[in-house]
Scaffold this active site. Sequence first.
Site, PDB file in Angstrom:
ATOM      1  N   ASP A  81       0.812  -1.219   0.000  1.00 19.30           N
ATOM      2  CA  ASP A  81       0.000   0.000   0.000  1.00 19.30           C
ATOM      3  C   ASP A  81       0.844   1.267   0.000  1.00 19.30           C
ATOM      4  OD1 ASP A  81       0.882  -0.571   2.591  1.00 19.30           O
ATOM      5  OD2 ASP A  81      -1.099  -1.051   3.326  1.00 19.30           O
ATOM      6  N   ASP A 134      -7.295  -4.089  14.853  1.00 18.69           N
ATOM      7  CA  ASP A 134      -8.668  -4.412  14.441  1.00 18.69           C
ATOM      8  C   ASP A 134      -8.695  -5.494  13.356  1.00 18.69           C
ATOM      9  OD1 ASP A 134      -7.653  -3.072  12.268  1.00 18.69           O
ATOM     10  OD2 ASP A 134      -9.156  -1.481  12.238  1.00 18.69           O
ATOM     11  N   HIS A 171      -7.043  -5.633  10.474  1.00 21.16           N
ATOM     12  CA  HIS A 171      -6.919  -5.273   9.050  1.00 21.16           C
ATOM     13  C   HIS A 171      -5.624  -5.820   8.457  1.00 21.16           C
ATOM     14  CE1 HIS A 171      -4.894  -1.443  10.637  1.00 21.16           C
ATOM     15  NE2 HIS A 171      -3.977  -1.930   9.808  1.00 21.16           N
ATOM     16  N   GLU A 215      -9.688  -2.399   5.797  1.00 18.83           N
ATOM     17  CA  GLU A 215     -10.200  -2.137   7.133  1.00 18.83           C
ATOM     18  C   GLU A 215     -11.464  -2.956   7.373  1.00 18.83           C
ATOM     19  OE1 GLU A 215      -8.282   0.710   8.607  1.00 18.83           O
ATOM     20  OE2 GLU A 215      -8.913   2.365   7.320  1.00 18.83           O
TER      21      GLU A 215
HETATM   22  C1  F6R Z   1       1.493  -2.040   6.147  1.00 21.28           C
HETATM   23  C2  F6R Z   1       0.054  -2.254   6.258  1.00 21.28           C
HETATM   24  C3  F6R Z   1      -0.659  -2.399   7.567  1.00 21.28           C
HETATM   25  C4  F6R Z   1       0.216  -2.828   8.728  1.00 21.28           C
HETATM   26  C5  F6R Z   1      -0.598  -2.892  10.022  1.00 21.28           C
HETATM   27  C6  F6R Z   1       0.278  -3.153  11.221  1.00 21.28           C
HETATM   28  O1  F6R Z   1       1.906  -1.899   4.816  1.00 21.28           O
HETATM   29  O2  F6R Z   1      -0.602  -2.280   5.272  1.00 21.28           O
HETATM   30  O3  F6R Z   1      -1.719  -3.302   7.417  1.00 21.28           O
HETATM   31  O4  F6R Z   1       0.786  -4.072   8.462  1.00 21.28           O
HETATM   32  O5  F6R Z   1      -1.280  -1.697  10.230  1.00 21.28           O
HETATM   33  O6  F6R Z   1       1.155  -2.095  11.415  1.00 21.28           O
HETATM   34  P1  F6R Z   1       2.298  -2.149  12.499  1.00 21.28           P
HETATM   35  O7  F6R Z   1       3.257  -3.197  12.062  1.00 21.28           O
HETATM   36  O8  F6R Z   1       2.924  -0.780  12.479  1.00 21.28           O
HETATM   37  O9  F6R Z   1       1.640  -2.467  13.792  1.00 21.28           O
END
Ligand code: F6R
Length: 271
Positions: A72, A141, A143, A148
Amino acid sequence: MRLVIKDTSDDVSLWSALYVKARILEAKPDHRKYFVLGLPTGGTPKGMYLELVKMCKAGELSFKYVKTFNMDEYVGLDRDHPESYHSFMWENLFKHIDIHPDNVNILDGNAENLVEECNGFEKKIVEAGGIDLFIGGIGPDGHIAFNEPGSSLVSKTRVKTLNKETIVANSRFFGGRECDVPTQALTVGVQTILDAREVMILITGSHKALALHYAIEEGINHMWTVTALQQHPKAVFVCDEDATLELKVKTVKYFKDLMTLHDKSITPNLG
Ligand code: F6R
């Protein structure tokens, strides 16, 4: 589905890096057949990237015949902004390894036509022969990427508007200012991840424990998009002890016993 439980987040980083190394070495990629990796940003994979850089610098692993696709990117954030996912990836991985810049694919959140950008990304994945190993993290959550709660479980790469929780969570990277966090992102879809030949999800910390419980012990639910991976034939979750806090004792015991029995046979090159 496999669940690998390590003691600490550092152990998760090392194990996952060894796993990536094993997969690349086994595939013996060359100029005719590249190994294709899907990659995340975020706090969780940083330690794994550090280990991969060490392996590359030690000459144990090469990314010469590896292509990457990132999950992303924010919309409207300059690619040189320190919090863009372009900057994150170059700082934490790409500039330290021997990957050719042409083999790095990161969505362009400033593209004139964002829909075309997303469709083109899917096309590039297909042209690369599909993703061999998609690595991801999850949010508290549940995702995956920016899919989301409530996202379609058959979604492909597209523009997403970020929900309030994600904006609040990500404001820590923007000096705590929620108003500076972009409100939209381009993200691979749940189906894009499911299409990979193998998926590895890294989960560390007690704040992710509920999400891991849903991922492993509850049914498929679009409000916890990570649960879609239950349908994947080759998904591995790698977590630390803290992340197991909401799992049943018997679930933890089952997967720990399984690891002892099968670890070596499933991942033969893993130290
Ligand atoms: C990252 C992404 C997100 C993260 C998730 C966890 O490219 O798309 O889904 O993997 O938000 O983030 P962290 O590792 O910072 O807790």
